[in-house]
Design a protein around this motif. Structure first.
Motif, PDB file in Angstrom:
ATOM      1  N   VAL A  44       6.284   9.514   5.111  1.00 26.15           N
ATOM      2  CA  VAL A  44       5.693   8.182   5.286  1.00 26.15           C
ATOM      3  C   VAL A  44       4.616   8.229   6.370  1.00 26.15           C
ATOM      4  O   VAL A  44       3.523   7.665   6.217  1.00 26.15           O
ATOM      5  N   ASP A  45       4.896   8.916   7.479  1.00 22.54           N
ATOM      6  CA  ASP A  45       3.892   9.034   8.549  1.00 22.54           C
ATOM      7  C   ASP A  45       2.664   9.798   8.068  1.00 22.54           C
ATOM      8  O   ASP A  45       1.528   9.486   8.461  1.00 22.54           O
ATOM      9  N   ALA A  46       2.863  10.818   7.218  1.00 21.70           N
ATOM     10  CA  ALA A  46       1.728  11.597   6.717  1.00 21.70           C
ATOM     11  C   ALA A  46       0.820  10.747   5.843  1.00 21.70           C
ATOM     12  O   ALA A  46      -0.391  10.968   5.798  1.00 21.70           O
ATOM     13  N   CYS A  47       1.407   9.777   5.110  1.00 23.23           N
ATOM     14  CA  CYS A  47       0.587   8.910   4.246  1.00 23.23           C
ATOM     15  C   CYS A  47      -0.212   7.894   5.047  1.00 23.23           C
ATOM     16  O   CYS A  47      -1.126   7.266   4.496  1.00 23.23           O
ATOM     17  N   ASP A  48       0.142   7.682   6.325  1.00 18.41           N
ATOM     18  CA  ASP A  48      -0.618   6.795   7.217  1.00 18.41           C
ATOM     19  C   ASP A  48      -0.727   5.386   6.650  1.00 18.41           C
ATOM     20  O   ASP A  48      -1.796   4.764   6.675  1.00 18.41           O
ATOM     21  N   GLY A  49       0.385   4.890   6.115  1.00 14.98           N
ATOM     22  CA  GLY A  49       0.437   3.497   5.685  1.00 14.98           C
ATOM     23  C   GLY A  49      -0.023   3.232   4.274  1.00 14.98           C
ATOM     24  O   GLY A  49       0.088   2.102   3.796  1.00 14.98           O
ATOM     25  N   ALA A  50      -0.542   4.227   3.562  1.00 19.09           N
ATOM     26  CA  ALA A  50      -1.027   4.004   2.196  1.00 19.09           C
ATOM     27  C   ALA A  50      -0.795   5.260   1.367  1.00 19.09           C
ATOM     28  O   ALA A  50      -1.201   6.349   1.768  1.00 19.09           O
ATOM     29  N   GLY A  51      -0.144   5.074   0.230  1.00 16.35           N
ATOM     30  CA  GLY A  51       0.095   6.224  -0.645  1.00 16.35           C
ATOM     31  C   GLY A  51       1.455   6.139  -1.304  1.00 16.35           C
ATOM     32  O   GLY A  51       2.118   5.086  -1.300  1.00 16.35           O
ATOM     33  N   ILE A  52       1.892   7.237  -1.869  1.00 20.53           N
ATOM     34  CA  ILE A  52       3.161   7.305  -2.593  1.00 20.53           C
ATOM     35  C   ILE A  52       3.971   8.465  -2.038  1.00 20.53           C
ATOM     36  O   ILE A  52       3.468   9.584  -1.911  1.00 20.53           O
ATOM     37  N   VAL A  53       5.221   8.198  -1.699  1.00 19.24           N
ATOM     38  CA  VAL A  53       6.174   9.234  -1.292  1.00 19.24           C
ATOM     39  C   VAL A  53       7.168   9.406  -2.430  1.00 19.24           C
ATOM     40  O   VAL A  53       7.770   8.430  -2.886  1.00 19.24           O
ATOM     41  N   ALA A  63       0.810  -1.223   0.000  1.00 22.73           N
ATOM     42  CA  ALA A  63       0.000   0.000   0.000  1.00 22.73           C
ATOM     43  C   ALA A  63       0.839   1.267   0.000  1.00 22.73           C
ATOM     44  O   ALA A  63       0.327   2.348  -0.261  1.00 22.73           O
ATOM     45  N   LEU A  64       2.133   1.151   0.315  1.00 17.53           N
ATOM     46  CA  LEU A  64       2.994   2.326   0.429  1.00 17.53           C
ATOM     47  C   LEU A  64       4.216   2.137  -0.458  1.00 17.53           C
ATOM     48  O   LEU A  64       4.892   1.101  -0.388  1.00 17.53           O
ATOM     49  N   ALA A  65       4.495   3.129  -1.299  1.00 17.26           N
ATOM     50  CA  ALA A  65       5.638   3.066  -2.206  1.00 17.26           C
ATOM     51  C   ALA A  65       6.447   4.346  -2.101  1.00 17.26           C
ATOM     52  O   ALA A  65       5.897   5.430  -1.871  1.00 17.26           O
ATOM     53  N   ILE A  66       7.769   4.201  -2.234  1.00 17.28           N
ATOM     54  CA  ILE A  66       8.670   5.355  -2.247  1.00 17.28           C
ATOM     55  C   ILE A  66       9.283   5.453  -3.631  1.00 17.28           C
ATOM     56  O   ILE A  66      10.016   4.555  -4.059  1.00 17.28           O
TER      57      ILE A  66
END
Length: 472
Positions: free
Chosen positions: A373-382, A340-343
């Motif tokens: 990463v903390d702002a995305c709360d476990g899901a999203g793209i950084v 769920a989370l990608a950098i």
């Protein structure tokens, strides 16, 4: 009530009544003239149609051909404003009638059908059918709808109102501009005095085109410049004293924390390792995982606090900034990436060398990535990207979180300020501290599509006294 109005308000009020009254009077007279003219032309047109129908009905009434008269009535009814047509003979009998349903007011036009000069070949029977006294064969009666006239009057009235308002507004605007040009210097000086009385020493009186007002404004500004400079010096000295005192207090607290917390925490960690060996507890045990995670979190908290409260003296070395960022991102990918989370990265392939403290910059960039990463709360793209213009190098970290609320923007880099329940509030404050040490800056912007972009900018210079060269 008028005693409370200023000069500008009184001038505008007088102009409104004067110009509004003149425009309204002229408009009412003009509207009445246009309406009278239109109604007269409308009546002439209607009477012309009635007279023309009367001439066309002469033969039909002579021979009493009702079908021909009905066709005449039906054809004439195609006129848009015509409502009904009625044809009568000399005895008052209706021989033809046509009507279309329309409501509203109507106007009636009447015309008699008279026998024109009968030629020598006309039969005596046709002549006898006419009234010998007046040669009247019958009459026609046309009813016309007044809706078009009324609509035209309404349109003219609306147009007049709009034009009147425009003229009045334009005139009032001219009055306002003229009066304000006379009163502005006084208003500005009064406003400046009020702001200064409220404690705002940064305000300045604008220089007017009026010589006397310009001289006074210049004198007031000179006085305010002196006051502001003195106040700025006092505030800077006061803030520096507070900052130094805060750091000193944090340093003393840090020593207590290191002695009272870090050593017991090490004992707890050693005891947990011993329990794991004695009782055969594996790393997959849920309670063991909870305890180890909390121990690591407390250890990081103590390290962050110690590092911020008593920063080490920076050790500068020549480092490739882009390579450093790649290293930081790869470490975070191994620890934090999930389905769920990608950098993602857009790091420049160019070499961007600068004399920096490698450890401090790595920790600052890591804090920015961790914050995203903390702002995305476990899901999203950084997204992490870099750029440089030859003089300055910048790393951008973009998240897909909720962004920074406007009311918190001024405090986001303050020590111990955080919006997260488990945050220390030192991550971004440490980044700002590292930026100051290196002569750079850090900032952020909220993105229209959501999320925020944090940017750390550092100067590119390859020579610092005592710096060493790094292979990175």
């Amino acid at each position: 009530m008028t005693r409370r109005l200023g000069f500008l308000a009184r001038l505008l009020l007088a102009g409104f009544f004067l110009i509004g009254g003149a425009v309204s009077g002229l408009g009412i007279i003009g509207l009445k003239m246009i309406r009278d003219f239109t109604e007269a032309r409308f009546a002439e047109r209607n009477q012309f149609m009635a007279d023309n129908l009367a001439r066309n009905c002469e033969l039909g009434l002579l021979i009493e051909d009702r079908r021909m008269l009905q066709r005449l009535a039906d054809n004439l009814l195609s006129e848009e404003s015509l409502v009904s047509v009625e044809i009568q003979n000399a005895r008052g009998e209706v021989v033809a009638r046509a009507h279309k349903g329309q409501g509203g007011s109507t106007a009636v036009s009447f015309a008699q059908v008279r026998l024109r000069k009968i030629g020598e070949m006309a039969s005596a029977e046709l002549a006898e059918s006419a009234d010998a006294a007046s040669n009247v064969l019958g009459s026609v009666r046309l009813s016309f709808s007044l809706s078009h006239i009324q609509a035209l009057s309404t349109d003219l009235g609306v147009t007049f109102i709009v034009i009147s308002l425009v003229i009045v507004l334009l005139a009032l605007t001219c009055f306002f501009v003229f009066a304000r040009s006379l009163l502005n210097p006084i208003h500005h000086l009064v406003k400046t005095a009020q702001d200064v009385a409220a404690g705002n020493l940064s305000v300045r009186a604008p220089l007017s085109a009026v010589p006397e007002a310009r001289t006074l404004a210049h004198a007031v500004n000179t006085m305010l410049d002196a006051l502001a400079e003195n106040r700025r010096a006092l505030e800077e000295a006061y803030q520096e004293m507070i900052r130094q005192k805060s750091f000193a207090e944090m340093g003393r607290v840090a020593m207590v924390v290191a002695h009272e917390v870090k050593n017991p925490l090490g004992i707890i960690k050693s005891s947990l390792d011993l329990l794991k060996r004695q009782h055969g507890l594996g790393d997959d045990d849920l309670l063991v995982q909870y305890m180890e995670d909390e121990i690591q979190r407390l250890n990081r908290l103590i390290e962050d606090f110690l590092l911020f409260s008593k920063p080490a003296k920076p050790h500068f070395s020549l480092v490739d900034m882009n390579h450093l960022v790649r290293d930081v991102v790869e470490r975070h990918r191994l620890q934090m990436e999930s389905p769920a989370l990608a950098i993602r990265t857009a790091i420049s392939d160019n070499t961007a060398r600068s004399c920096i403290d490698r450890d401090l910059i790595m920790r600052a960039v890591a804090n920015l990535v961790q914050n995203a990463v903390d702002a995305c709360d476990g899901a999203g793209i950084v997204t992490v990207s870099t750029s440089d213009d030859g003089a300055y190098w910048t790393v951008h970290v973009v998240d897909q979180g909720p962004g920074v609320p406007h009311e918190l923007a001024s405090r986001i880099f303050d020590p111990f300020f955080t919006t997260r329940a488990k945050g220390t509030g030192l991550g971004l404050a440490f980044v700002a501290q590292v930026a100051r040490i290196h002569g750079g800056s850090v900032g952020f912007v909220n993105l229209e599509e959501g999320g925020a972009r944090f940017s750390l900018t550092l100067p590119l210079h390859e020579a610092v006294s005592g710096a060493r060269v790094s292979d990175d």
